[in-house]
Design an enzyme around this catalytic site. Structure first.
Site, mmCIF file in Angstrom:
data_model
loop_
_atom_site.group_PDB
_atom_site.id
_atom_site.type_symbol
_atom_site.label_atom_id
_atom_site.label_comp_id
_atom_site.label_asym_id
_atom_site.label_seq_id
_atom_site.Cartn_x
_atom_site.Cartn_y
_atom_site.Cartn_z
ATOM 1 N N CYS A 345 25.657 37.115 45.363
ATOM 2 C CA CYS A 345 26.984 37.635 45.717
ATOM 3 C C CYS A 345 27.740 36.721 46.672
ATOM 4 O O CYS A 345 27.185 36.293 47.683
ATOM 5 C CB CYS A 345 26.870 38.972 46.446
ATOM 6 S SG CYS A 345 26.051 40.241 45.542
ATOM 7 N N ARG A 444 38.196 43.058 31.048
ATOM 8 C CA ARG A 444 38.057 43.779 32.296
ATOM 9 C C ARG A 444 38.775 42.998 33.406
ATOM 10 O O ARG A 444 39.340 43.547 34.316
ATOM 11 C CB ARG A 444 36.563 43.890 32.632
ATOM 12 C CG ARG A 444 36.280 44.564 33.927
ATOM 13 C CD ARG A 444 34.885 45.084 33.935
ATOM 14 N NE ARG A 444 33.979 44.135 34.559
ATOM 15 C CZ ARG A 444 32.700 44.012 34.252
ATOM 16 N NH1 ARG A 444 32.197 44.731 33.297
ATOM 17 N NH2 ARG A 444 31.941 43.162 34.880
HETATM 18 N N1 LIG Z 1 27.481 45.058 44.656
HETATM 19 C C1 LIG Z 1 28.218 44.036 44.940
HETATM 20 O O1 LIG Z 1 28.239 43.570 46.067
HETATM 21 C C2 LIG Z 1 29.058 43.397 43.920
HETATM 22 C C3 LIG Z 1 28.838 43.586 42.587
HETATM 23 N N2 LIG Z 1 29.575 42.942 41.640
HETATM 24 C C4 LIG Z 1 29.251 43.152 40.231
HETATM 25 O O2 LIG Z 1 30.148 42.403 39.425
HETATM 26 C C5 LIG Z 1 30.640 43.170 38.358
HETATM 27 C C6 LIG Z 1 32.129 43.312 38.457
HETATM 28 O O3 LIG Z 1 32.453 44.022 39.616
HETATM 29 P P1 LIG Z 1 33.961 44.296 40.043
HETATM 30 O O4 LIG Z 1 34.720 43.033 40.074
HETATM 31 O O5 LIG Z 1 33.914 45.107 41.249
HETATM 32 O O6 LIG Z 1 34.466 45.133 38.772
HETATM 33 P P2 LIG Z 1 35.579 46.249 38.608
HETATM 34 O O7 LIG Z 1 35.653 46.477 37.155
HETATM 35 O O8 LIG Z 1 35.310 47.420 39.455
HETATM 36 O O9 LIG Z 1 36.893 45.577 39.169
HETATM 37 C C7 LIG Z 1 37.524 44.434 38.626
HETATM 38 C C8 LIG Z 1 39.033 44.572 38.759
HETATM 39 O O10 LIG Z 1 39.519 45.448 37.764
HETATM 40 C C9 LIG Z 1 40.307 46.499 38.325
HETATM 41 N N3 LIG Z 1 40.138 47.723 37.522
HETATM 42 C C10 LIG Z 1 38.979 48.389 37.340
HETATM 43 N N4 LIG Z 1 39.162 49.451 36.529
HETATM 44 C C11 LIG Z 1 40.470 49.455 36.172
HETATM 45 C C12 LIG Z 1 41.271 50.296 35.342
HETATM 46 N N5 LIG Z 1 40.764 51.365 34.704
HETATM 47 N N6 LIG Z 1 42.571 49.970 35.200
HETATM 48 C C13 LIG Z 1 43.092 48.900 35.837
HETATM 49 N N7 LIG Z 1 42.401 48.088 36.640
HETATM 50 C C14 LIG Z 1 41.091 48.347 36.813
HETATM 51 C C15 LIG Z 1 39.797 46.607 39.739
HETATM 52 O O11 LIG Z 1 40.739 47.193 40.590
HETATM 53 C C16 LIG Z 1 39.498 45.163 40.082
HETATM 54 O O12 LIG Z 1 40.651 44.492 40.490
HETATM 55 C C17 LIG Z 1 29.890 44.471 38.426
HETATM 56 O O13 LIG Z 1 28.778 44.343 37.594
HETATM 57 C C18 LIG Z 1 29.466 44.603 39.866
HETATM 58 O O14 LIG Z 1 28.289 45.341 40.036
HETATM 59 C C19 LIG Z 1 30.584 42.144 41.984
HETATM 60 C C20 LIG Z 1 30.860 41.922 43.288
HETATM 61 C C21 LIG Z 1 30.128 42.518 44.365
HETATM 62 O O1 LIG Z 2 29.057 39.893 44.899
HETATM 63 C C1 LIG Z 2 28.476 40.008 43.805
HETATM 64 N N1 LIG Z 2 28.869 39.214 42.809
HETATM 65 C C2 LIG Z 2 28.342 39.274 41.583
HETATM 66 O O2 LIG Z 2 28.711 38.518 40.693
HETATM 67 C C3 LIG Z 2 27.301 40.223 41.383
HETATM 68 N N2 LIG Z 2 26.568 40.552 40.306
HETATM 69 C C4 LIG Z 2 25.730 41.540 40.726
HETATM 70 N N3 LIG Z 2 25.907 41.811 42.012
HETATM 71 C C5 LIG Z 2 25.189 42.770 42.843
HETATM 72 O O3 LIG Z 2 23.990 42.160 43.316
HETATM 73 C C6 LIG Z 2 22.884 43.040 43.051
HETATM 74 C C7 LIG Z 2 21.572 42.260 42.906
HETATM 75 O O4 LIG Z 2 21.265 41.628 44.111
HETATM 76 P P1 LIG Z 2 19.865 40.886 44.361
HETATM 77 O O5 LIG Z 2 19.821 39.680 43.486
HETATM 78 O O6 LIG Z 2 19.879 40.509 45.804
HETATM 79 O O7 LIG Z 2 18.799 41.862 44.027
HETATM 80 C C8 LIG Z 2 23.315 43.767 41.796
HETATM 81 O O8 LIG Z 2 22.598 44.944 41.574
HETATM 82 C C9 LIG Z 2 24.803 43.982 42.056
HETATM 83 O O9 LIG Z 2 25.084 45.087 42.876
HETATM 84 C C10 LIG Z 2 26.887 41.015 42.431
HETATM 85 N N4 LIG Z 2 27.479 40.908 43.635
HETATM 86 K K LIG Z 3 25.235 37.572 49.521
#
Ligand SMILES: NC(=O)C1=CN([C@@H]2O[C@H](COP(=O)(O)OP(=O)(O)OC[C@H]3O[C@@H](n4cnc5c(N)ncnc54)[C@H](O)[C@@H]3O)[C@@H](O)[C@H]2O)C=CC1
Ligand SMILES: O=c1[nH]c(=O)c2[nH+]cn([C@@H]3O[C@H](COP(=O)(O)O)[C@@H](O)[C@H]3O)c2[nH]1
Ligand SMILES: [K+]
Length: 530
Positions: A345, A444
């Site tokens: 991340c 998306r």
């Molecule tokens: N756990 C973590 O720290 C993180 C996880 N991820 C992973 O990366 C992937 C993508 O995450 P995100 O970017 O947060 O995806 P997301 O789909 O929640 O958001 C992406 C963008 O699309 C917009 N959006 C979402 N649904 C919408 C709708 N129905 N209509 C219009 N706009 C909409 C959001 O506002 C955002 O700007 C996921 O698999 C997530 O788990 C990504 C970043 C951090």
């Molecule tokens: O900031 C992020 N950008 C990404 O591209 C991304 N992809 C996954 N995830 C999140 O990271 C989790 C896995 O983390 P670990 O490798 O530390 O187990 C996963 O379970 C997610 O919550 C993301 N977070």
């Molecule tokens: K990190």
């Protein structure tokens, strides 16, 4: 073990204890509330758990937990919905060992994701559902290549060269071992045992019946065919011999393995939910880095009103109590916690938003518990001790990406890295690489003009070969049990209760203490873990 003791009761033998002050044992270490009362974000590495008293064996530690309000698991382990972590093979292995896998959603079509869920639901031990096949028009050389790569000694021959094709024969080592290399250009159809001479079994046959057949006929492989004569799976005698008991497997009400699937918050997800529910998915994870959004809340409410009973919904991700409240109010059955803590991340760097994972898990769990909703600590689990720490902060399960990405059951092939290390690819779902993989994930991110500028939230990486989940997860489970034993608690329920009542203590550790806690001062070392 609580209360006061006189200092002089310590076995110092000096007799200088006369008049020594009483000492409060409870004063040693910090309660969880004390640990987190500073206004600074802490993570797993910032503290230790202090040892308690051991009066039970390690194997008696019970890790039964809740994944969601309604789903219980025997092991608190969940694999991440990431396209380099969880497809059916991972989900099957995780469920066999008492955890659960969440199938990712980065496929070309919803049907592809549904197929993966179905493979888990249809899984039966001993049946190889994706046997390596060969075409009748392939050559002996092709077969030798398969043998060298996978080590198989019996390969089914189908018209398409794939499982699902019409079964035409079987070719075994015995049929080709004495053929000289000069003749390796010969066709498989000329050396195979043709279907007329083949012992097969019909779909629906039981494992014990299959075993009897193989014994009686002295055969090593039994192809399973459907009514149309198409190959549906394969049974290998060697597998049956080593067929193991999985006493802790995660089963649903009808005895099929449990499995989850991720969806995005886009409109198209409603269609995905219908299709996933139709094949019996146990839990749906609404996958987003920032769960407190109108999109997620509306989708969550819609699922809850449309499907009253099944499936359970895990919402997220969240890191604050306010976010958690919104999702629980909207009907979440489980809350996924973590923003930017994952190994791949870069969210905190790029978005400037997120929270230290220890604090996030502690704060959200404290609140979610008051609402009866379990928390899944997601991201930043670097080793088995981190799992025990996440559980001690109030989580009911942990979700892992990186830790599982190098295993045999993770999607993708191994390759050799520059220094001769065996590697697998691991990538963030918000990495450019993952975003560009399919149009569905593209839309998306780039659904309209204003979304045309990509902002990556993750990186692409490689992970070292960790071997099979069938060895790795039992190691994780036993490692957690050892942690619980040292803490002096026999189960997760007691751990949570004793942390809250202050009898399990913690201690903040200084940067130097962190160094001391790791391996240090050695010329070189070998870190074999299990
Ligand atoms: N756990 C973590 O720290 C993180 C996880 N991820 C992973 O990366 C992937 C993508 O995450 P995100 O970017 O947060 O995806 P997301 O789909 O929640 O958001 C992406 C963008 O699309 C917009 N959006 C979402 N649904 C919408 C709708 N129905 N209509 C219009 N706009 C909409 C959001 O506002 C955002 O700007 C996921 O698999 C997530 O788990 C990504 C970043 C951090
Ligand atoms: O900031 C992020 N950008 C990404 O591209 C991304 N992809 C996954 N995830 C999140 O990271 C989790 C896995 O983390 P670990 O490798 O530390 O187990 C996963 O379970 C997610 O919550 C993301 N977070
Ligand atoms: K990190």
């Amino acid at each position: 073990m609580s209360g006061k003791v006189a200092n002089g009761a310590l076995p110092n033998g000096s007799g200088e204890h006369e008049g020594a002050e009483d000492m409060d044992l409870m004063d040693d270490g910090q309660t969880i509330h004390e640990l987190f009362d500073g206004k600074i974000g802490l993570t797993y590495n910032d503290f230790n758990i202090l040892p308690g008293y051991i009066d039970f064996a390690v194997h008696s530690v019970d890790l039964t937990t809740h994944l969601t309000r309604r789903i219980k698991l025997k092991a608190p382990l969940v694999s991440s919905p990431m396209d380099t972590v969880t497809e059916s093979e991972m989900a099957i292995a995780m469920a066999l060992h008492g955890g659960i896998g969440i199938i990712h959603s980065n496929f070309a079509t919803v049907q592809d994701q549904v197929n993966e869920v179905q493979k888990v639901k249809r899984y039966k031990q001993g049946f190889i559902s994706r046997p390596q096949c060969i075409k009748p028009t392939d050559t002996i050389r092709d077969l030798m290549r398969i043998k060298a790569q996978f080590g198989f000694t019996g390969t089914p021959v189908t018209d398409t060269g794939n499982v699902g094709g019409k079964l035409l024969g079987l070719v075994t080592s015995r049929d080709v071992d004495f053929i000289s290399e000069k003749r390796w250009g010969d066709l498989i159809k000329d050396v195979m045992v043709p279907i007329e001479k083949l012992i097969t079994a019909e779909e629906g046959t039981t494992l014990s019946h299959a075993y009897e057949t193989l014994e009686k006929e002295k055969k090593g492989k039994l192809p399973i065919v459907n009514k149309k004569g198409e190959l549906t799976s394969l049974i290998a005698r060697t597998d049956l011999k080593k067929a193991r008991d999985f006493p802790h497997s995660s089963y649903d009400e009808v005895g099929q393995l449990r499995v989850g699937a991720a969806i995005s918050t886009r409109e198209t997800s409603r269609e995905a939910v219908r299709a996933l529910v139709a094949v019996g998915v146990d839990v749906i994870v609404i996958d987003s880095s920032q769960g407190a959004s109108l999109y997620q809340i509306e989708l969550l409410k819609w699922i809850k009103s449309e499907f009253k009973e099944s499936p359970q919904i895990i919402a997220g991700n969240v890191v604050t109590v306010a976010q958690a409240k919104m999702l629980i109010d909207a009907g979440a059955d489980g809350i996924r916690v973590g923003m930017g803590s994952g190994s791949i991340c870069i969210t905190q760097e790029i978005m400037a938003v997120g929270r230290a994972q220890g604090t996030a898990v502690y704060q959200v769990s404290k609140y979610a518990r008051s609402r009866g909703v379990p928390v899944i600590a997601d991201g930043g689990i670097r080793d088995v001790g981190y799992i025990t720490k996440a559980l001690s902060l109030g989580a009911s399960c942990v979700m892992m990406g990186g830790l599982l990405a190098g295993t045999t059951e993770a999607p993708g092939e191994y390759f050799w890295g520059p220094s001769g290390v065996r590697l697998k690819k691991y990538r963030g779902m918000g990495s450019l690489d993952a975003m560009e993989a399919h149009t569905s994930s593209n839309d998306r991110y780039f659904q309209n003009e204003s979304d045309a500028i990509k902002v990556a939230q993750g990186v692409t990486a490689t992970m070292r070969d960790r071997g099979s989940i069938h060895k790795y997860v039992p190691y994780l489970v036993r490692g957690i049990q050892h942690g619980f034993q040292d803490i002096g608690v026999k189960d997760l329920f007691t751990l949570h209760a004793n942390v809250l009542n202050g009898s399990v203590k913690f201690e903040r550790r200084s940067p130097n203490a962190q160094l001391e806690g790791g391996v240090h001062s050695l010329h070189s070392y070998d870190k074999r873990l299990f």
